[in-house]
Design a protein around this motif. Sequence first.
Motif, PDB file in Angstrom:
ATOM      1  N   GLY A 265       9.755 -16.215  -8.779  1.00 42.67           N
ATOM      2  CA  GLY A 265       8.754 -17.284  -8.012  1.00 42.67           C
ATOM      3  C   GLY A 265       7.879 -16.543  -7.067  1.00 42.67           C
ATOM      4  N   ILE A 266       7.465 -15.223  -7.527  1.00 41.94           N
ATOM      5  CA  ILE A 266       6.330 -14.695  -6.872  1.00 41.94           C
ATOM      6  C   ILE A 266       5.159 -14.741  -7.342  1.00 41.94           C
ATOM      7  CG2 ILE A 266       5.800 -12.388  -5.593  1.00 41.94           C
ATOM      8  CD1 ILE A 266       8.414 -13.640  -4.451  1.00 41.94           C
ATOM      9  N   GLN A 267       3.998 -15.267  -6.742  1.00 40.80           N
ATOM     10  CA  GLN A 267       2.763 -15.227  -7.413  1.00 40.80           C
ATOM     11  C   GLN A 267       1.849 -13.975  -6.990  1.00 40.80           C
ATOM     12  OE1 GLN A 267       0.323 -18.541  -5.883  1.00 40.80           O
ATOM     13  NE2 GLN A 267      -1.632 -17.834  -6.958  1.00 40.80           N
ATOM     14  N   ILE A 268       1.539 -13.356  -8.057  1.00 42.21           N
ATOM     15  CA  ILE A 268       1.035 -12.143  -7.762  1.00 42.21           C
ATOM     16  C   ILE A 268      -0.455 -12.016  -7.498  1.00 42.21           C
ATOM     17  CG2 ILE A 268       0.555  -9.724  -8.913  1.00 42.21           C
ATOM     18  CD1 ILE A 268       3.369 -10.282  -8.307  1.00 42.21           C
ATOM     19  N   ILE A 269      -0.993 -11.586  -6.214  1.00 35.84           N
ATOM     20  CA  ILE A 269      -2.293 -11.836  -5.679  1.00 35.84           C
ATOM     21  C   ILE A 269      -2.975 -10.476  -6.078  1.00 35.84           C
ATOM     22  CG2 ILE A 269      -3.690 -11.741  -3.602  1.00 35.84           C
ATOM     23  CD1 ILE A 269      -1.223 -13.221  -2.151  1.00 35.84           C
ATOM     24  N   ARG A 270      -2.501  -9.261  -5.827  1.00 37.67           N
ATOM     25  CA  ARG A 270      -3.133  -8.013  -6.231  1.00 37.67           C
ATOM     26  C   ARG A 270      -2.147  -7.046  -6.572  1.00 37.67           C
ATOM     27  NH1 ARG A 270      -4.571  -7.048  -1.270  1.00 37.67           N
ATOM     28  NH2 ARG A 270      -5.973  -8.650  -1.360  1.00 37.67           N
ATOM     29  N   VAL A 271      -2.507  -6.133  -7.695  1.00 35.22           N
ATOM     30  CA  VAL A 271      -2.140  -5.008  -8.266  1.00 35.22           C
ATOM     31  C   VAL A 271      -3.184  -3.709  -8.167  1.00 35.22           C
ATOM     32  CG1 VAL A 271      -0.897  -3.761  -9.959  1.00 35.22           C
ATOM     33  CG2 VAL A 271      -0.444  -6.217  -9.527  1.00 35.22           C
ATOM     34  N   ILE A 272      -2.658  -2.931  -7.432  1.00 34.65           N
ATOM     35  CA  ILE A 272      -3.722  -1.758  -7.135  1.00 34.65           C
ATOM     36  C   ILE A 272      -2.850  -0.547  -7.999  1.00 34.65           C
ATOM     37  CG2 ILE A 272      -4.757  -0.179  -5.702  1.00 34.65           C
ATOM     38  CD1 ILE A 272      -4.656  -2.316  -3.489  1.00 34.65           C
ATOM     39  N   ARG A 273      -3.243   0.080  -8.747  1.00 36.35           N
ATOM     40  CA  ARG A 273      -2.514   1.088  -9.867  1.00 36.35           C
ATOM     41  C   ARG A 273      -3.205   2.407  -9.491  1.00 36.35           C
ATOM     42  NH1 ARG A 273       0.225  -0.478 -15.050  1.00 36.35           N
ATOM     43  NH2 ARG A 273       0.204  -3.097 -15.180  1.00 36.35           N
ATOM     44  N   ILE A 274      -2.223   3.405  -9.305  1.00 37.91           N
ATOM     45  CA  ILE A 274      -2.870   4.737  -9.128  1.00 37.91           C
ATOM     46  C   ILE A 274      -2.684   5.528 -10.564  1.00 37.91           C
ATOM     47  CG2 ILE A 274      -2.449   6.988  -8.095  1.00 37.91           C
ATOM     48  CD1 ILE A 274      -0.769   4.066  -6.461  1.00 37.91           C
ATOM     49  N   LYS A 275      -3.552   5.847 -11.139  1.00 35.60           N
ATOM     50  CA  LYS A 275      -3.609   6.558 -12.435  1.00 35.60           C
ATOM     51  C   LYS A 275      -3.092   7.952 -12.470  1.00 35.60           C
ATOM     52  CE  LYS A 275      -6.250   6.779 -16.719  1.00 35.60           C
ATOM     53  NZ  LYS A 275      -7.532   6.714 -17.359  1.00 35.60           N
ATOM     54  N   GLY A 276      -2.031   8.465 -13.026  1.00 36.38           N
ATOM     55  CA  GLY A 276      -1.817   9.760 -13.181  1.00 36.38           C
ATOM     56  C   GLY A 276      -2.673  10.742 -14.271  1.00 36.38           C
ATOM     57  N   ARG A 277      -2.661  11.870 -14.155  1.00 37.18           N
ATOM     58  CA  ARG A 277      -3.289  12.674 -15.138  1.00 37.18           C
ATOM     59  C   ARG A 277      -2.586  13.829 -15.668  1.00 37.18           C
ATOM     60  NH1 ARG A 277      -9.091  13.895 -11.824  1.00 37.18           N
ATOM     61  NH2 ARG A 277      -9.787  11.590 -11.592  1.00 37.18           N
ATOM     62  N   ASP A 278      -2.829  14.302 -16.821  1.00 40.47           N
ATOM     63  CA  ASP A 278      -2.192  15.313 -17.481  1.00 40.47           C
ATOM     64  C   ASP A 278      -0.627  14.781 -17.473  1.00 40.47           C
ATOM     65  OD1 ASP A 278      -4.468  16.942 -17.599  1.00 40.47           O
ATOM     66  OD2 ASP A 278      -4.168  17.375 -15.433  1.00 40.47           O
TER      67      ASP A 278
END
Length: 313
Positions: A265-278
Motif C-alpha cells: 500500500g505504498i505509492q512510490i514517489i521517487r527511486v534514485i538508483r546508484i549504478k555500480g561499475r565493474d
Amino acid sequence: MSGNWKYAKYGMLYKYRQKNLGTGGTCDARYCYSVWMRHLIHYYEVTRQIPHSIAEFGPGDTIGVGVAALLCGVNKYYALDFVRYGGMRKIDIVFKQLLDMMRNKSDIPDDTEFPGLYPKLRSYTFPDWILTDAILRQCLNEDRIETIRDAVMHVKKKQRSEIICYLAPWWTEDITGIKVDMVFSQAVFEHIDDYVNAHRIVAKIARPGAVVSHQIDFSCHCCAEKWNGHWSYGRIMWKMVYGTRPYFLNRVPCSLHIREMQRAGIQIIRVIRIKGRDGIGQESVCREWRKINKRDLQTRGAYIIGVKTERKK
C-alpha cells in the motif's frame, strides 16, 4: 573457486571472530546527524512539514538518528530492531554531541566526510528553510531538552519512556496501535530475510499519507571479488558464505523491494538508483537469480521514497 572459498570460510567462522554484535556507524553523532537530515529534507519536500511521529527500522548500535530527529521537533520515536546492540551505552555522549550540532546549526556532513552515505543532497548547508529560528527555539528550549535527555537515559537503562519506544526484536513485539507520520531506514532492508513481512509492517504502522523513506545497499558487503558478486553464488555456496552470522544479506534486488512496498500500500514517489561499475555480468549470475534484470544487476544502491495510500473500502 578458491577465491569464493575464502568468503565461505569467513562466514562459517563468524561466531568465533565476532565477540560483540554491532553495526558500526551509529555511535558517531555526525553520521547520525547526516543520516537524519537527509531523510528529513526528502520528507519535507513531499509534505512541507516536520513529522510529529516517526519509526526507524534498524537503528543499529545507538538510537542516535532518532535522537537527532527528536531535537528537530519530532515528538515520538519508535526504534524497531533485530537485537539490542552493545553500543547503546554511548548514547548519552551521542546526545550531547548532537545537541551541540543543533545549537550551532552545523552544516550536514557531506561526501568529504561520508562519501558512501546516501541519499545525496543538492546542498549540505544547515536546512534553515525547514528548521527556522522560531522552530529551533521551540525544539531546543531547556524543558524539552531535559525531556529528551531523560528519555535517552531511560533507553540506556533498557526502560521505556514517553517519547522513545525501543522494540527488539521487531517481529515479536506488539505493534498494534502504532501510527506514525514517517517510517525510514538506512542500509537495513538488504539485511532482513523476511523482507516481505517487514514491508507489510512498515505499511501497517504508517498512517494514511505517511512518508516511507528507505536507503538500501545492494552491494555484496565484502563477500565477493566483485561488488555484485553475491548474485553469482549458488544456493549451497551462499549458505556457506552466509555462515553463522545472525543475519547478513537477503540478496533481494531493487525491483522486488519496490514491488513489495507497492503491494503493502505504498505509492512510490521517487527511486534514485546508484549504478555500480565493474561488476559481474548476466552470464555469471547463479540459477536462483537468473531472472534478475540488467538494471537491478547494475544497481549498487537505491533511495526509495513513497506515501502510504488510503485503504480501499
